[in-house]
Design an enzyme around this catalytic site. Sequence first.
Site, PDB file in Angstrom:
ATOM      1  N   GLY A  24      45.996  40.604  46.911  1.00  0.00           N
ATOM      2  CA  GLY A  24      46.399  41.967  46.589  1.00  0.00           C
ATOM      3  C   GLY A  24      45.938  42.441  45.231  1.00  0.00           C
ATOM      4  CG  HIS A  48      54.537  36.177  44.467  1.00  0.00           C
ATOM      5  ND1 HIS A  48      55.246  36.730  43.448  1.00  0.00           N
ATOM      6  CD2 HIS A  48      55.355  35.279  45.058  1.00  0.00           C
ATOM      7  CE1 HIS A  48      56.454  36.192  43.412  1.00  0.00           C
ATOM      8  NE2 HIS A  48      56.535  35.308  44.383  1.00  0.00           N
ATOM      9  CB  ALA A  97      41.410  35.535  43.274  1.00  0.00           C
ATOM     10  CB  ILE A 139      38.497  33.474  40.733  1.00  0.00           C
ATOM     11  CG1 ILE A 139      38.081  33.581  42.205  1.00  0.00           C
ATOM     12  CG2 ILE A 139      37.916  34.585  39.877  1.00  0.00           C
ATOM     13  CD1 ILE A 139      36.633  33.322  42.498  1.00  0.00           C
ATOM     14  CE  LYS A 143      40.848  37.825  28.162  1.00  0.00           C
ATOM     15  NZ  LYS A 143      39.651  38.314  28.812  1.00  0.00           N
TER      16      LYS A 143
END
Length: 167
Positions: A24, A48, A97, A139, A143
């Site tokens: 999503g 979720h 992801a 993914i 960072k």
Amino acid sequence: PVTIDAHETDELIMGRRILVTGAGGSIGSEICRQVLAKKPSLLLALGHGEQSIYKLMESVRESFPDAKVKAIIADVADTEAMRAVFEKERPEIVFHAAAHKHVPLMEDNPREAPRVNAMGSSILAEAAGMNGTEKFVMISTDKAVNPTSVMGSTKRIAERLIYSLQK
């Protein structure tokens, strides 16, 4: 830059059962659209958030009316739920992801990032390995290279966990 062989990805996805976590979200939903264009036998769109998955399903039905897509509402950090998904659906390829990605939010909520980003990734990868998943693509983020934040650190931990499980 990463060069992707379109023919190779077509063969990887076409006719296969594909699981996308974080389906999503902005990254996950784009992965879903690109996967659907390659004609999988089934797309498992796991997320979720009920609202984001609902919106994805509406969009997918409009753009890919003949595609077989199953929405799954679950938390990647829930061991039992992930085991059940993999045992029942037997995804052949996973695009992972699902993650908390917003640095300022994770700095203010530091308990959530390790739970979802690190533990969730580990739980998901273990379930994939135990159920014969052929490919697991995580993914990540730039960072995670030299992390200076909670989010970056937890993505780095997730990368290391996945790498250790791969061995």
